[in-house]
Design a protein around this motif. Structure first.
Motif, mmCIF file in Angstrom:
data_model
loop_
_atom_site.group_PDB
_atom_site.id
_atom_site.type_symbol
_atom_site.label_atom_id
_atom_site.label_comp_id
_atom_site.label_asym_id
_atom_site.label_seq_id
_atom_site.Cartn_x
_atom_site.Cartn_y
_atom_site.Cartn_z
ATOM 1 N N GLU A 314 116.064 -19.007 -35.749
ATOM 2 C CA GLU A 314 115.651 -19.551 -37.041
ATOM 3 C C GLU A 314 114.157 -19.288 -37.296
ATOM 4 O OE1 GLU A 314 117.687 -20.814 -39.238
ATOM 5 O OE2 GLU A 314 116.067 -21.248 -40.657
ATOM 6 N N ILE A 315 113.344 -19.476 -36.258
ATOM 7 C CA ILE A 315 111.891 -19.317 -36.431
ATOM 8 C C ILE A 315 111.503 -17.859 -36.671
ATOM 9 C CG2 ILE A 315 109.647 -19.568 -35.258
ATOM 10 C CD1 ILE A 315 110.965 -21.867 -33.681
ATOM 11 N N THR A 316 112.230 -16.934 -36.033
ATOM 12 C CA THR A 316 111.766 -15.541 -36.075
ATOM 13 C C THR A 316 112.587 -14.648 -36.995
ATOM 14 O OG1 THR A 316 113.155 -14.913 -34.207
ATOM 15 C CG2 THR A 316 110.917 -15.650 -33.701
ATOM 16 N N LYS A 317 113.593 -15.211 -37.679
ATOM 17 C CA LYS A 317 114.510 -14.304 -38.395
ATOM 18 C C LYS A 317 113.804 -13.470 -39.469
ATOM 19 C CE LYS A 317 116.532 -17.358 -41.793
ATOM 20 N NZ LYS A 317 116.646 -18.780 -41.843
ATOM 21 N N ASP A 318 112.739 -14.004 -40.059
ATOM 22 C CA ASP A 318 112.021 -13.218 -41.075
ATOM 23 C C ASP A 318 110.764 -12.538 -40.539
ATOM 24 O OD1 ASP A 318 113.903 -13.938 -43.007
ATOM 25 O OD2 ASP A 318 112.872 -15.854 -43.329
ATOM 26 N N CYS A 319 110.472 -12.717 -39.263
ATOM 27 C CA CYS A 319 109.274 -12.083 -38.683
ATOM 28 C C CYS A 319 109.509 -10.589 -38.508
ATOM 29 C CB CYS A 319 108.963 -12.655 -37.304
ATOM 30 S SG CYS A 319 108.459 -14.361 -37.281
ATOM 31 N N ASP A 351 105.667 -18.621 -24.891
ATOM 32 C CA ASP A 351 106.865 -17.781 -24.896
ATOM 33 C C ASP A 351 106.628 -16.732 -25.964
ATOM 34 O OD1 ASP A 351 108.070 -19.244 -22.950
ATOM 35 O OD2 ASP A 351 109.658 -20.080 -24.215
ATOM 36 N N LEU A 352 106.973 -15.500 -25.646
ATOM 37 C CA LEU A 352 106.856 -14.448 -26.646
ATOM 38 C C LEU A 352 108.246 -14.181 -27.220
ATOM 39 C CD1 LEU A 352 105.150 -12.338 -28.105
ATOM 40 C CD2 LEU A 352 105.524 -10.781 -26.173
ATOM 41 N N LEU A 353 108.374 -14.376 -28.541
ATOM 42 C CA LEU A 353 109.677 -14.197 -29.198
ATOM 43 C C LEU A 353 109.684 -12.887 -29.981
ATOM 44 C CD1 LEU A 353 110.211 -17.797 -30.721
ATOM 45 C CD2 LEU A 353 110.490 -17.036 -28.357
ATOM 46 N N ALA A 354 110.730 -12.120 -29.796
ATOM 47 C CA ALA A 354 110.858 -10.873 -30.551
ATOM 48 C C ALA A 354 111.269 -11.205 -31.986
ATOM 49 C CB ALA A 354 111.893 -9.973 -29.891
ATOM 50 N N PRO A 355 110.847 -10.370 -32.946
ATOM 51 C CA PRO A 355 111.149 -10.658 -34.347
ATOM 52 C C PRO A 355 112.630 -10.481 -34.691
ATOM 53 C CG PRO A 355 110.073 -8.527 -34.146
ATOM 54 C CD PRO A 355 110.069 -9.139 -32.781
ATOM 55 N N ARG A 356 112.972 -10.836 -35.949
ATOM 56 C CA ARG A 356 114.326 -10.661 -36.483
ATOM 57 C C ARG A 356 115.369 -11.409 -35.654
ATOM 58 N NH1 ARG A 356 113.085 -9.355 -41.431
ATOM 59 N NH2 ARG A 356 111.958 -7.397 -41.627
ATOM 60 N N GLY A 357 114.937 -12.544 -35.101
ATOM 61 C CA GLY A 357 115.906 -13.406 -34.446
ATOM 62 C C GLY A 357 116.257 -13.055 -33.017
ATOM 63 N N PHE A 358 115.604 -12.056 -32.444
ATOM 64 C CA PHE A 358 116.003 -11.645 -31.093
ATOM 65 C C PHE A 358 115.578 -12.622 -30.003
ATOM 66 C CE2 PHE A 358 117.098 -7.813 -33.252
ATOM 67 C CZ PHE A 358 118.258 -7.463 -32.596
ATOM 68 N N GLY A 359 114.581 -13.447 -30.295
ATOM 69 C CA GLY A 359 114.267 -14.528 -29.356
ATOM 70 C C GLY A 359 113.408 -14.120 -28.184
#
Ligand code: 4AD
Ligand code: MG
Length: 437
Positions: A314-319, A351-359
């Protein structure tokens, strides 16, 4: 060993009408009355068509291993690049049985059961080539920046990431575990070698069947003395950007083959986006994001909850760029993570989260240096302090401020390739339900 050409080498005007010899396997074959049309696949997954009189092709089957000598011809009708070979001499290394189990359309399960053969498919070999580049450029980054590579044991006595996901093994007449992380050993080595890194298989007996968890994964880890949170974040930003950019340019044809639109990846570079855990929770609450409790009931996410797969998505889906989440509650983090002296209850970790929801792709932190607080947190996390005696010695004898991180290679490749299932980016996946081939 003589050098042989590969299929893609000869698809150029400089080889037109020249005689070449190629080796490989029969990818496809169509036998007509006079002529057989054969697609040869070489040992890097490249393919080219050759023709041969059908009389010579009688024994040939899919996946037979052969060598073909003939003249290169430009022919717009030829598949895979407009060149073909008019075969003259054929040598057979190994005829394949006619019941090769993998055809064009197969179920996921069959492809996993026959993974030892499925690795020959062009999709899997292309993914494997990209994975090899990711490993190559990881190593190159560390070499260029003067970090030393070390090897840590995989048979260990201590849990790094909690006791519940340990694989137990019989070790002579004792019990030992498969390592979850090389971190504690890397920490020992910063006293001797300064910045160090390793690539080790890590093991997690996680009962979760998800698209991003493996029981065995390839773990890239790094640790350095006199580095603080900001420094270790920069290392991750620079390393990940270097890997992405070099893999993109080195493997552009492979990205194209996999139909991965790599445009967005092209802009990945430091600095990455940043957000605090508290802000992330606020955003999730403002969107009425709910967590599923143990008995299936839903409740709002609250400060103190760990971020799960859905919340990260949810947090990264538009990143479009990776995102660091920092300032996690210390209780969500393992015993070795340092508490922020200026913000009690808050950890110095990201934590490093990948964009577009990859987490999540990596976790990093400053390491706690105070022996007593590590001890009490080991106990609080239901671990046995006795097994950590050697680790605590590191704090007793000339402790040094230091930081490090661990990055999952499969998680990274999964994001780079935009693939949903992590099993697709590992050659021989180990999951709860699968330990063979
Ligand atoms: O976040 P984790 O559990 O952190 C550690 O193990 C630290 N001790 C690392 C360190 O600081 N040296 O794991 C690190 C990364 C995760 O971010 C994820 O990318 C990957 O390892 N990972 C997994 N990948 C696939 N399947 C699993 N079950 C994974 N568990 C962790
Ligand atoms: Mg983590």
């Amino acid at each position: 060993m003589s050098t042989y050409l590969r299929c893609n080498d000869v698809k150029s005007s400089s080889y037109e009408e020249k005689e070449v010899t190629l080796r490989g396997w029969i990818h496809r074959i169509r036998k007509q009355k006079e002529i057989a049309f054969v697609l040869l696949r070489d040992d890097r997954g490249g393919v080219i068509q050759f023709t041969i009189p059908s009389t010579k092709a009688i024994d040939l089957t899919i996946e037979s291993c052969i060598q073909i000598t003939g003249n290169v011809r430009k022919d717009a009708r030829a598949p895979e690049g407009g060149y073909e070979i008019r075969g003259k001499d054929l040598k057979i290394f190994g005829i394949a049985r006619a019941d090769y189990p993998i055809g064009e359309y197969q179920s996921e399960d069959l492809l996993l059961d026959y993974r030892h053969l499925a690795v020959r498919t062009r999709r899997l070999s292309t993914i494997a080539k990209i994975r090899a580049s990711v490993l190559k450029f990881s190593r190159q980054w560390f070499i260029e920046n003067d970090w030393l590579e070390i090897n840590a044991p995989v048979i260990v006595k201590d849990a790094v990431e909690g006791g519940s996901s340990l694989f137990e093994i019989k070790y002579f007449d004792r019990i030992a575990f498969l390592s979850q992380s090389a971190q504690l050993y890397l920490e020992a080595m910063v006293f001797a070698l300064g910045p160090v890194w390793s690539i080790t298989e890590s093991f997690r007996a996680e009962r979760s069947r998800t698209v991003r968890h493996l029981a065995e994964f390839t773990h890239l880890e790094a640790e350095a003395p006199w580095m603080y949170q900001e420094d270790i974040m920069k290392v991750q930003e620079n390393l990940v950007s270097f890997i992405v950019q070099n893999t993109l340019s080195n493997n552009s044809a492979d990205f194209e083959f996999l139909d991965r639109n790599a445009k967005e990846l092209g802009s990945i570079g430091p600095p990455f986006e940043r957000i605090s855990y508290g802000k992330a929770v606020d955003i999730l609450r403002s969107k009425d994001f709910t967590l599923i409790g143990e008995n299936g009931t839903r409740r709002n996410i609250e400060w103190g909850d760990d971020l799960n797969i859905e919340s990260e998505r949810e947090i990264t889906k538009d990143c479009t760029k990776p995102l660091f989440v920092s300032e996690f509650p210390i209780d969500t983090k393992p015993f070795y993570v340092r508490e922020d002296p200026n913000k009690p209850g808050i950890s110095l970790s990201t934590d490093l989260l990948a964009p577009r929801g990859f987490g999540e792709i990596s976790s990093g932190s400053e390491r706690e240096t105070d022996v007593e607080s590590i001890k009490s947190r080991i106990v609080k996390q239901s671990l046995d302090p006795k097994t950590y005696g050697w680790y605590l010695d590191l704090r007793r004898y000339g402790s040094v401020p230091h930081s490090g991180f661990g990055l999952g290679i499969e998680r990274l490749v999964r994001w780079i390739l935009g693939m949903e299932d992590i099993k697709d980016v590992v050659l021989f996946p180990r999951t709860m339900s699968r330990v063979t081939p």
